[in-house]
Motif scaffolding. Structure first.
Motif, PDB file in Angstrom:
ATOM      1  N   GLN A 620      89.016  47.193  46.980  1.00  0.00           N
ATOM      2  CA  GLN A 620      88.187  48.231  46.363  1.00  0.00           C
ATOM      3  C   GLN A 620      89.039  49.350  45.780  1.00  0.00           C
ATOM      4  O   GLN A 620      88.733  49.872  44.703  1.00  0.00           O
ATOM      5  CB  GLN A 620      87.195  48.789  47.392  1.00  0.00           C
ATOM      6  N   ASN A 621      90.115  49.697  46.474  1.00  0.00           N
ATOM      7  CA  ASN A 621      91.009  50.734  45.958  1.00  0.00           C
ATOM      8  C   ASN A 621      91.717  50.283  44.683  1.00  0.00           C
ATOM      9  O   ASN A 621      91.920  51.079  43.760  1.00  0.00           O
ATOM     10  CB  ASN A 621      92.031  51.129  47.022  1.00  0.00           C
ATOM     11  N   GLY A 626      91.512  51.267  38.647  1.00  0.00           N
ATOM     12  CA  GLY A 626      91.614  50.732  37.287  1.00  0.00           C
ATOM     13  C   GLY A 626      92.406  49.456  37.162  1.00  0.00           C
ATOM     14  O   GLY A 626      92.581  48.942  36.055  1.00  0.00           O
ATOM     15  N   ASP A 627      92.908  48.916  38.272  1.00  0.00           N
ATOM     16  CA  ASP A 627      93.638  47.650  38.228  1.00  0.00           C
ATOM     17  C   ASP A 627      92.648  46.495  38.069  1.00  0.00           C
ATOM     18  O   ASP A 627      91.475  46.608  38.439  1.00  0.00           O
ATOM     19  CB  ASP A 627      94.456  47.470  39.501  1.00  0.00           C
ATOM     20  N   ARG A 628      93.111  45.383  37.543  1.00  0.00           N
ATOM     21  CA  ARG A 628      92.245  44.204  37.372  1.00  0.00           C
ATOM     22  C   ARG A 628      92.823  43.038  38.159  1.00  0.00           C
ATOM     23  O   ARG A 628      94.007  42.736  38.066  1.00  0.00           O
ATOM     24  CB  ARG A 628      92.132  43.820  35.896  1.00  0.00           C
ATOM     25  N   ILE A 629      91.956  42.404  38.950  1.00  0.00           N
ATOM     26  CA  ILE A 629      92.379  41.268  39.773  1.00  0.00           C
ATOM     27  C   ILE A 629      92.465  40.017  38.893  1.00  0.00           C
ATOM     28  O   ILE A 629      91.492  39.643  38.226  1.00  0.00           O
ATOM     29  CB  ILE A 629      91.381  41.022  40.924  1.00  0.00           C
ATOM     30  N   THR A 630      93.634  39.383  38.876  1.00  0.00           N
ATOM     31  CA  THR A 630      93.783  38.144  38.094  1.00  0.00           C
ATOM     32  C   THR A 630      93.681  36.902  38.973  1.00  0.00           C
ATOM     33  O   THR A 630      93.182  35.861  38.532  1.00  0.00           O
ATOM     34  CB  THR A 630      95.136  38.141  37.358  1.00  0.00           C
ATOM     35  N   LYS A 631      94.149  37.023  40.216  1.00  0.00           N
ATOM     36  CA  LYS A 631      94.079  35.874  41.121  1.00  0.00           C
ATOM     37  C   LYS A 631      94.163  36.341  42.563  1.00  0.00           C
ATOM     38  O   LYS A 631      94.843  37.310  42.875  1.00  0.00           O
ATOM     39  CB  LYS A 631      95.231  34.884  40.829  1.00  0.00           C
ATOM     40  N   LEU A 686      84.984  38.530  48.274  1.00  0.00           N
ATOM     41  CA  LEU A 686      86.116  39.091  47.529  1.00  0.00           C
ATOM     42  C   LEU A 686      85.912  38.933  46.023  1.00  0.00           C
ATOM     43  O   LEU A 686      86.292  39.818  45.241  1.00  0.00           O
ATOM     44  CB  LEU A 686      87.415  38.420  47.963  1.00  0.00           C
ATOM     45  N   ALA A 687      85.316  37.820  45.625  1.00  0.00           N
ATOM     46  CA  ALA A 687      85.040  37.611  44.199  1.00  0.00           C
ATOM     47  C   ALA A 687      84.057  38.662  43.695  1.00  0.00           C
ATOM     48  O   ALA A 687      84.235  39.229  42.607  1.00  0.00           O
ATOM     49  CB  ALA A 687      84.479  36.203  43.976  1.00  0.00           C
ATOM     50  N   ARG A 688      83.017  38.909  44.469  1.00  0.00           N
ATOM     51  CA  ARG A 688      82.023  39.911  44.069  1.00  0.00           C
ATOM     52  C   ARG A 688      82.631  41.306  44.038  1.00  0.00           C
ATOM     53  O   ARG A 688      82.337  42.097  43.135  1.00  0.00           O
ATOM     54  CB  ARG A 688      80.833  39.855  45.028  1.00  0.00           C
ATOM     55  N   GLU A 689      83.473  41.612  45.004  1.00  0.00           N
ATOM     56  CA  GLU A 689      84.143  42.921  45.004  1.00  0.00           C
ATOM     57  C   GLU A 689      85.102  43.053  43.831  1.00  0.00           C
ATOM     58  O   GLU A 689      85.415  44.160  43.395  1.00  0.00           O
ATOM     59  CB  GLU A 689      84.896  43.132  46.322  1.00  0.00           C
TER      60      GLU A 689
END
Length: 815
Positions: A620-621, A626-631, A686-689
């Motif tokens: 969440q942090n 503003g970071d984007r999760i890629t994997k 985790l995907a939804r978050e």
């Protein structure tokens, strides 16, 4: 139909009237509106001051009259277009001509009668309502000036008002049947008596006007707009820490208003109480503030004391003497005298010896009361049976008010102890039979100190109080309770959190204690408590209605998770290790998040993924910054990791699973863990978050168990099938050993797709060497594209799961 009332401060200037018009127009979007208006701010005081000056033959009243006429004419010119001004300017000048004639008569006669005073004091409302009605007509709103003097019939003597409700209600219902408008502008405060002579409803009577009309028309609610955010715990001008009350009962409002809370005129409740019509007090200048709702109950108040108020314009009359002792009818004679003089008694207290009676009356009626009592008991005074009445001034009454006071012991002790400790002497004490009011007479000089002392005692605490309601007290729940008990002192001293457990439940029993459950003896108390009921548990939590309430779910029950929405919708925070809600349909997951935001509650579920590990918090942090999760790659099952770390084919697979189950690493139904459903739920969360709208069926699952074992209906049958399938487990293990690899059950999210399954990982992989029940999560993001952010540690077990829940509770407390 809506009925609104606006006080003088809300109408003190053309700018404020324009602000008021916006509020009225918002109500007009829903229905027609009756608007009761007071005089422009300060006008009524000027009208009465001019009358007093004229009666004293002081010509300075003319200057004040000229100033007020100029003020009203300027308001017309600022509010109404030039082309529409002539008519209303003429009406305003006509009203001031009438006023001037009345003042000249008072001046010439050198006399100001009650009748004249009532006629004069009502001009402010007539003027403001005429101007405001024309203003709305200029806005192209179908507005109608409605003269309340033609509707309300009353008798007014020395500010004591008696409304003829039969005639009044008939007049009101007939008028609103015959007349049709979008907006009715009604002057407050003014009325007529049975003979048609203008009268008033007493100072503050505009509230009363709105209530009379609302009651006659059987409306749902009367909305009173003023310059504060409702009724406060104490006078905010004297107690800076005072805050507005969201909801109080009719009886509490009556007590507070009678004892000095100037927000509401006391008689306002009369025509509404029996019809159960609510009163909503709101702030004209902060219309979005919830204000105070006055209704049948006050369940929104979590404290025993609702408010602290005071009256400072009183005097004490002391009557004492041996001639009072044992004399039947003495009190009757005393109060008959006061009744005949039309004097209201604010407070009464009598010594049990019957040697003295102390009564409080309005300060301006004390001399009249003394004279009447002394005359009535002249014989007793002459024979020294009683003493002449003594008047004690420079005193005030302070009062604690609250519906819930009658069900709580020790409030009087706390009140008087707090006052005594601050050197505040109590002159007299009285408590109503309803037990919702404790009053004390003190020196007027001590009022501010007393109010602040009592507010500190009853409304301010040095720490934040958190009230927990825990369901599920097995492995995890019992560990959590032990941690709460152990850390109680630390939380209070270091974090200023006073954490109380008020409710406990397992599948059979539930226990409540509004003063807090003894955590040293909770097992025994719970065993002897009432039968468990999920709905009743919720209702109790709701009825307690305590601030900072937290519902803690330590179960894996879908039935319990179904209640989260009800808790959140009632501003009760939810902390849970139960994954079912967050892994349910996306619509439900999103609804829970929205409810938490809408009702200001916390919804925390860190333990859904990694027990005590800060996995969700880290994710969440990252997203919030503003970071984007890629994997995401992860080993998320402490139970599966424990199983495969301990299985080496020397001992049957099912034996290792049994061991994991006994040590608390698996769910009560181990199929949930071994089937991969539990891991699928975790990666789904985790995907939804991470921002993906996935459902559980979207998660690709590579099962290593046979379908027959997955479909088994009992743990016994499940272990039988595991034993039967032992050759397959040995084959998997040996294949991994031949490849110099380890077996890990891995979850992965990439490109919006998620999958879970058993994999072989080489010795150089971050997952290799993961011991015991440890979990590990690799976050690949735009900021961490090559070297991922890693969270690693124990991911299963009752103790660490309880610590994760504990951490979420602390997060709620720090909010």
């Amino acid at each position: 139909m809506h009925i609104l009332k606006f006080g003088g401060t809300s109408l003190a200037s053309p700018e404020r009237i324009k602000l008021v018009s916006k509020t009225i127009q918002q109500h007009l979007e829903e229905d027609s509106v009756i608007t009761v208006v007071s005089a422009f701010g300060g006008v009524t005081n000027d009208l009465l001051l001019m009358a007093e000056l004229a009666a004293r033959e002081d010509l300075s009243y003319k200057e004040i009259l000229e100033k007020n006429e100029k003020r009203h004419l300027e308001a017309v010119r600022e509010l109404i277009p030039v082309t529409a001004q002539s008519g209303i300017l003429s009406q305003v000048k006509n009203q001031f001509n009438r006023l001037e004639t009345l003042y000249e008569g008072v001046f010439l006669l050198n006399e100001l009668s009650d009748k004249t005073r009532h006629v004069i004091s009502g001009f402010g409302e007539i003027l403001s309502s005429l101007i405001i009605s024309e203003y709305f007509k200029s806005l192209k709103i179908k507005s109608l000036f409605t003269d309340s003097r033609e509707l309300i019939v009353c008798k007014n003597q020395n500010e004591k008002v008696q409304v003829n409700y039969e005639k009044t209600n008939s007049n009101i219902t007939e008028y609103f049947k015959k007349n049709e408008a979008d907006l009715y502008i009604v002057p407050g405060f003014v009325a007529k008596n049975d003979l048609g002579v203008p009268s008033t409803l007493g100072r503050g009577g505009s509230d009363f006007t709105a209530a009379i009309i609302g009651g006659a028309l059987n409306l749902d609610k009367v909305i009173i707009y003023t310059d504060v955010n409702g009724m406060f715990t104490a006078n905010p001008n004297l107690v800076p820490q005072a805050y507005s009350l969201k909801e109080i009962s009719y009886e509490e409002a009556m007590e507070l208003s009678h004892f000095g809370a100037k927000v509401l005129y006391p008689p306002t409740l009369q025509p509404l109480l029996d019809k159960n019509i609510q009163i909503h007090i709101k702030n004209t200048f902060e219309p979005d503030n919830p204000g105070t709702l006055i209704s049948r109950s006050s369940k929104k108040n979590f404290r025993w004391v609702t408010g602290i108020t005071h009256i400072d314009s009183i005097k004490l009359l002391n009557i004492e003497g041996s001639g009072m002792v044992g004399i039947p009818g003495f009190s009757k004679r005393l109060f008959e005298v006061l009744f005949q003089e039309n004097i209201n008694v604010v407070l009464i207290t009598q010594a049990s010896s019957e040697h003295s009676i102390c009564i409080a009356v309005k300060a301006d009626e004390a001399d009249q009361a003394k004279e009447a009592i002394d005359e009535a008991f002249e014989v007793e005074i002459d024979y020294k049976k009683i003493k002449p009445v003594e008047i004690e001034d420079d005193v005030a009454i302070i009062a604690l008010v609250g519906d819930r006071m009658r069900s709580h012991h020790g409030l009087s002790g706390k009140m008087f102890s707090a006052l005594g400790n601050n050197n505040i002497n109590i002159r007299a004490i009285a408590q109503g039979s309803s037990e919702r009011n404790i009053s004390a007479v003190i020196a007027k000089k001590d009022v501010v100190k007393a109010l602040n002392t009592l507010h500190e005692q009853f409304f301010e605490v040095p720490s934040k109080e958190m009230n927990l309601f825990i369901t599920g007290v097995g492995n995890v729940g019992s560990k959590l309770i032990n941690q709460l008990k152990k850390q109680e002192k630390y939380l209070l001293e270091k974090l200023r959190l006073k954490v109380r457990v008020l409710g406990l439940s397992n599948s059979r029993k539930m226990l409540f204690n509004e003063d807090g459950i003894d955590l040293n003896n909770w097992q025994e108390e719970l065993e002897n408590a009432e039968n468990a009921d999920r709905k009743e548990f919720f209702n109790r939590v709701k009825e307690f209605n305590l601030r900072n309430s937290v519902f803690v779910d330590n179960t894996a029950s879908p039935e319990i998770s179904d209640w989260y929405k009800h808790y959140l919708a009632n501003s009760i925070s939810v902390v849970t290790c139960n994954k079912i809600a967050c892994a349910d349909d996306f619509e439900n997951y999103e609804n829970l998040q929205n409810l938490a935001r809408e009702y200001g509650a916390s919804f925390l579920y860190e333990t859904n993924v990694g027990a005590g590990l800060p996995i969700i918090d880290t994710l969440q942090n990252l997203v919030a910054s503003g970071d984007r999760i890629t994997k995401i790659q992860a080993v998320l099952s402490g139970s599966l990791n424990f199983v495969f770390n301990n299985y080496d084919a020397s001992e049957p697979f099912y034996k290792v699973v049994e061991k994991a189950m006994k040590e608390g690493y698996t769910e009560p139904d181990p199929k949930i863990d071994l089937s991969g459903v539990d891991v699928a739920r975790k990666i789904l969360i985790l995907a939804r978050e991470s921002g993906h709208q996935l459902e559980l069926e979207d998660i690709e699952r590579d099962d290593f168990l046979s379908q027959e074992s997955l479909n088994s209906e009992s743990n016994e049958r499940f272990f039988e099938l595991l034993e039967h399938d032992e050759p397959e487990f040995k084959k998997m293990y040996n294949h991994a050993v031949e490849n110099n690899a380890e077996l890990k059950y891995v979850a992965q999210l990439e490109d919006g797709k998620a999958k879970v399954g058993l994999q072989e990982v080489g010795a150089d992989h971050p997952f290799a060497g993961l011991s015991g029940s440890d979990n590990i999560v690799l976050f690949f993001t735009e900021r961490y594209p090559e070297q991922p952010l890693i969270v690693k540690g124990a991911g299963a077990g009752a103790e660490v799961t309880a610590s994760g829940i504990f951490a979420d509770i602390i997060r709620v407390g720090k909010k």
